[in-house]
Structure formats: C-alpha cells, structure tokens
Design a protein around this motif. Sequence first.
Motif, mmCIF file in Angstrom:
data_model
loop_
_atom_site.group_PDB
_atom_site.id
_atom_site.type_symbol
_atom_site.label_atom_id
_atom_site.label_comp_id
_atom_site.label_asym_id
_atom_site.label_seq_id
_atom_site.Cartn_x
_atom_site.Cartn_y
_atom_site.Cartn_z
ATOM 1 N N ALA A 57 -47.404 14.776 46.430
ATOM 2 C CA ALA A 57 -46.080 15.400 46.318
ATOM 3 C C ALA A 57 -46.102 16.801 46.918
ATOM 4 C CB ALA A 57 -45.645 15.454 44.852
ATOM 5 N N PHE A 58 -47.155 17.561 46.621
ATOM 6 C CA PHE A 58 -47.265 18.912 47.165
ATOM 7 C C PHE A 58 -47.320 18.865 48.689
ATOM 8 C CE2 PHE A 58 -49.784 22.811 48.109
ATOM 9 C CZ PHE A 58 -48.852 23.736 47.665
ATOM 10 N N GLY A 59 -48.089 17.918 49.226
ATOM 11 C CA GLY A 59 -48.173 17.765 50.681
ATOM 12 C C GLY A 59 -46.819 17.461 51.297
ATOM 13 N N ARG A 60 -46.053 16.570 50.662
ATOM 14 C CA ARG A 60 -44.704 16.249 51.163
ATOM 15 C C ARG A 60 -43.805 17.477 51.097
ATOM 16 N NH1 ARG A 60 -45.550 11.785 47.954
ATOM 17 N NH2 ARG A 60 -44.132 12.578 46.374
ATOM 18 N N LEU A 61 -43.868 18.182 49.983
ATOM 19 C CA LEU A 61 -42.997 19.347 49.815
ATOM 20 C C LEU A 61 -43.337 20.469 50.794
ATOM 21 C CD1 LEU A 61 -42.750 19.418 45.932
ATOM 22 C CD2 LEU A 61 -40.945 18.826 47.554
#
Length: 86
Positions: A57-61
Amino acid sequence: MGLVSRILPPAEVLGHAKRQCARLAQLPPAALRETKRLMKAGWREATARAIAEESAAFGRLLQSAEAREAFQRLPGSAHARFSKFR
C-alpha cells in the motif's frame, strides 16, 4: 488463548502466578514448547501478512499525485493542498 482467565486483586496476583507456573512446570517440556510455538505461529504469520500489505500500500501511495504534492513541499515552505484530491 486462555492466558487471561481472571482478574485478581493486586495482593493475589503474585501467588496466583506462582501457582500457574508450578502447574505449567509439571507438564511435559516438549509438549509445552510445541504448544508455545503453535500459539506464536499464528501471530507471526498475521504480522508478516500485515507488513507485506502495508508495504504494498505504501508503495502504491508513493506513486500517487497526493504523494508528489506532499514531496514537492519542503519543510518550512507552503503547505501541501490535499483538498483537490477529495
């Protein structure tokens, strides 16, 4: 897991803990170690899954327009404006 099965007055906690420890000390050591391992296994797996999901999720954000807006604003400069992302 049955680790907390009652609430005791402070004066009774130590005696109860000692009795529980004595009871556990009478159990077969290998069985006790295996039980402890199995109890922890679920938590380890759940924690590993949560960390993987958070990382993804952090990577996507980090790739989002919101992140770019935030990173363009250095500390002490104008505040990022996230209202346009709602």
